[in-house]
Design a protein around this motif. Structure first.
Motif, mmCIF file in Angstrom:
data_model
loop_
_atom_site.group_PDB
_atom_site.id
_atom_site.type_symbol
_atom_site.label_atom_id
_atom_site.label_comp_id
_atom_site.label_asym_id
_atom_site.label_seq_id
_atom_site.Cartn_x
_atom_site.Cartn_y
_atom_site.Cartn_z
ATOM 1 N N ASN A 12 36.244 45.834 44.018
ATOM 2 C CA ASN A 12 35.366 46.843 44.599
ATOM 3 C C ASN A 12 36.194 48.042 45.069
ATOM 4 O OD1 ASN A 12 36.617 45.412 46.668
ATOM 5 N ND2 ASN A 12 34.967 45.793 48.099
ATOM 6 N N ILE A 13 37.468 48.042 44.714
ATOM 7 C CA ILE A 13 38.402 49.096 45.119
ATOM 8 C C ILE A 13 38.984 49.763 43.878
ATOM 9 C CG2 ILE A 13 40.562 49.577 46.329
ATOM 10 C CD1 ILE A 13 39.879 47.138 48.120
ATOM 11 N N ASP A 14 38.973 51.083 43.898
ATOM 12 C CA ASP A 14 39.573 51.882 42.835
ATOM 13 C C ASP A 14 41.050 52.083 43.176
ATOM 14 O OD1 ASP A 14 40.014 53.551 40.694
ATOM 15 O OD2 ASP A 14 38.867 55.230 41.508
ATOM 16 N N PHE A 15 41.942 51.642 42.304
ATOM 17 C CA PHE A 15 43.372 51.811 42.575
ATOM 18 C C PHE A 15 44.114 52.204 41.303
ATOM 19 C CE2 PHE A 15 42.748 47.284 41.668
ATOM 20 C CZ PHE A 15 43.707 47.052 40.695
ATOM 21 N N GLU A 16 45.257 52.801 41.504
ATOM 22 C CA GLU A 16 46.114 53.222 40.390
ATOM 23 C C GLU A 16 47.315 52.303 40.227
ATOM 24 O OE1 GLU A 16 45.352 55.713 38.263
ATOM 25 O OE2 GLU A 16 43.484 55.937 39.397
ATOM 26 N N LYS A 17 47.805 51.756 41.343
ATOM 27 C CA LYS A 17 49.010 50.930 41.322
ATOM 28 C C LYS A 17 48.723 49.610 42.025
ATOM 29 C CE LYS A 17 53.942 51.187 42.631
ATOM 30 N NZ LYS A 17 54.094 49.791 42.752
ATOM 31 N N ILE A 18 49.218 48.532 41.458
ATOM 32 C CA ILE A 18 49.057 47.202 42.051
ATOM 33 C C ILE A 18 50.093 47.039 43.156
ATOM 34 C CG2 ILE A 18 49.200 44.723 41.632
ATOM 35 C CD1 ILE A 18 48.490 45.451 38.654
ATOM 36 N N SER A 19 49.637 46.573 44.308
ATOM 37 C CA SER A 19 50.534 46.329 45.435
ATOM 38 C C SER A 19 50.343 44.896 45.914
ATOM 39 C CB SER A 19 50.235 47.307 46.576
ATOM 40 O OG SER A 19 50.980 46.954 47.720
ATOM 41 N N LEU A 20 51.383 44.087 45.786
ATOM 42 C CA LEU A 20 51.306 42.708 46.263
ATOM 43 C C LEU A 20 51.165 42.660 47.782
ATOM 44 C CD1 LEU A 20 53.969 41.019 43.953
ATOM 45 C CD2 LEU A 20 51.473 40.800 43.822
ATOM 46 N N ASP A 21 51.586 43.706 48.466
ATOM 47 C CA ASP A 21 51.436 43.770 49.930
ATOM 48 C C ASP A 21 49.974 43.802 50.354
ATOM 49 O OD1 ASP A 21 54.189 43.826 50.258
ATOM 50 O OD2 ASP A 21 54.281 46.013 50.246
ATOM 51 N N LYS A 22 49.092 44.252 49.465
ATOM 52 C CA LYS A 22 47.668 44.349 49.800
ATOM 53 C C LYS A 22 46.878 43.116 49.360
ATOM 54 C CE LYS A 22 47.635 49.321 49.852
ATOM 55 N NZ LYS A 22 47.120 50.555 49.327
ATOM 56 N N TRP A 45 33.199 38.962 39.690
ATOM 57 C CA TRP A 45 34.004 39.072 40.904
ATOM 58 C C TRP A 45 33.843 40.464 41.512
ATOM 59 C CZ3 TRP A 45 39.282 36.733 38.954
ATOM 60 C CH2 TRP A 45 39.203 35.331 38.985
ATOM 61 N N ALA A 46 33.883 41.502 40.659
ATOM 62 C CA ALA A 46 33.739 42.881 41.147
ATOM 63 C C ALA A 46 32.391 43.060 41.843
ATOM 64 C CB ALA A 46 33.889 43.871 39.996
ATOM 65 N N GLU A 47 31.344 42.531 41.247
ATOM 66 C CA GLU A 47 30.008 42.689 41.824
ATOM 67 C C GLU A 47 29.858 41.913 43.128
ATOM 68 O OE1 GLU A 47 27.415 41.807 38.518
ATOM 69 O OE2 GLU A 47 27.753 43.803 37.654
ATOM 70 N N ILE A 48 30.441 40.736 43.215
ATOM 71 C CA ILE A 48 30.397 39.960 44.460
ATOM 72 C C ILE A 48 31.156 40.696 45.566
ATOM 73 C CG2 ILE A 48 31.237 37.844 45.573
ATOM 74 C CD1 ILE A 48 30.573 36.417 42.880
ATOM 75 N N LEU A 49 32.340 41.173 45.255
ATOM 76 C CA LEU A 49 33.125 41.919 46.253
ATOM 77 C C LEU A 49 32.398 43.177 46.690
ATOM 78 C CD1 LEU A 49 36.666 41.545 44.679
ATOM 79 C CD2 LEU A 49 35.912 40.573 46.864
ATOM 80 N N ASN A 50 31.792 43.862 45.748
ATOM 81 C CA ASN A 50 31.047 45.084 46.056
ATOM 82 C C ASN A 50 29.872 44.766 46.986
ATOM 83 O OD1 ASN A 50 30.425 47.973 45.562
ATOM 84 N ND2 ASN A 50 28.586 47.104 44.656
ATOM 85 N N TYR A 51 29.157 43.703 46.696
ATOM 86 C CA TYR A 51 28.008 43.307 47.522
ATOM 87 C C TYR A 51 28.458 42.947 48.937
ATOM 88 C CZ TYR A 51 24.090 40.641 49.327
ATOM 89 O OH TYR A 51 23.084 40.169 50.121
ATOM 90 N N ARG A 52 29.526 42.138 49.039
ATOM 91 C CA ARG A 52 30.004 41.700 50.354
ATOM 92 C C ARG A 52 30.504 42.869 51.205
ATOM 93 N NH1 ARG A 52 33.464 36.365 48.580
ATOM 94 N NH2 ARG A 52 31.683 35.021 48.156
ATOM 95 N N SER A 53 31.104 43.849 50.572
ATOM 96 C CA SER A 53 31.685 44.967 51.326
ATOM 97 C C SER A 53 30.706 46.113 51.513
ATOM 98 C CB SER A 53 32.930 45.488 50.605
ATOM 99 O OG SER A 53 32.546 46.107 49.389
ATOM 100 N N ARG A 55 29.965 48.370 49.460
ATOM 101 C CA ARG A 55 30.464 49.604 48.852
ATOM 102 C C ARG A 55 29.539 49.985 47.717
ATOM 103 N NH1 ARG A 55 36.837 50.165 49.243
ATOM 104 N NH2 ARG A 55 37.107 49.047 51.185
ATOM 105 N N ASP A 56 29.820 51.093 47.105
ATOM 106 C CA ASP A 56 28.941 51.557 46.032
ATOM 107 C C ASP A 56 29.700 51.726 44.722
ATOM 108 O OD1 ASP A 56 26.552 52.288 44.911
ATOM 109 O OD2 ASP A 56 26.786 54.401 45.403
#
Length: 163
Positions: A12-22, A45-53, A55-56
């Motif tokens: 549910n998050i738009d990202f450019e770089k993968i960060s193991l810290d996150k 998984w994306a839709e479940i995360l989007n629903y829980r958070s 977000r749009d």
């Protein structure tokens, strides 16, 4: 053993770089970047995360992963005592409770977590927990735990939609 795999990551998050810290903690195979070989699973998984958070936006990332002998890879071929104990160790202690760059195996989803909880509480013995777990339709997961592993992951494309 050098083979390429197509992997998907739903978010549910738009990202450019993968960060193991996150990466979230106390996951099946430890803290890491989780993907799957099943496109529909990642989309769900994306839709479940989007629903829980609330977000749009949903994001599906597609990658090519070079599975090479240069990486320390652990593969689980189904639900076994070793798989169950591995998940229990990582979920209870958090962090990364192993030395693998990559771990591949079945997903302990919301339904299987109940069985794992009953196993941990002593309500199910090992044989009963494994017997119950074998009836679930399992998806797969490929988790990357080191920067070395991420270096073999190549971005292909990103899909976006609203759920």
């Amino acid at each position: 053993m050098e083979t390429n795999m197509t992997l998907y990551h739903g978010s549910n998050i738009d990202f450019e770089k993968i960060s193991l810290d996150k990466a979230k903690d106390k996951r099946d195979f430890g803290r890491g970047f989780y993907t799957t070989t099943i496109r529909e699973q990642a989309k769900e998984w994306a839709e479940i995360l989007n629903y829980r958070s609330r977000r749009d936006g949903c994001f599906l990332y597609e990658f090519t992963f070079e599975k090479t002998d240069n990486l320390h890879i652990k593969s689980f071929n189904g639900i076994t005592e070793e798989w169950l104990n591995f998940i229990v160790e990582n979920r209870l202690k958090g962090g990364v409770q192993h030395s693998f760059d990559v771990v591949i195996g079945p997903v302990a989803n919301d339904r299987t977590v109940n069985t794992i909880g009953l196993y941990l509480s002593g309500d199910y013995f090992l044989d009963e927990a494994l017997r119950r777990l074998e009836y679930f339709k399992l998806n797969d997961q490929v988790s990357l735990h080191t920067e070395k592993a991420l270096s073999y992951l190549k971005f292909i494309r990103k899909y976006t939609w609203t759920a």
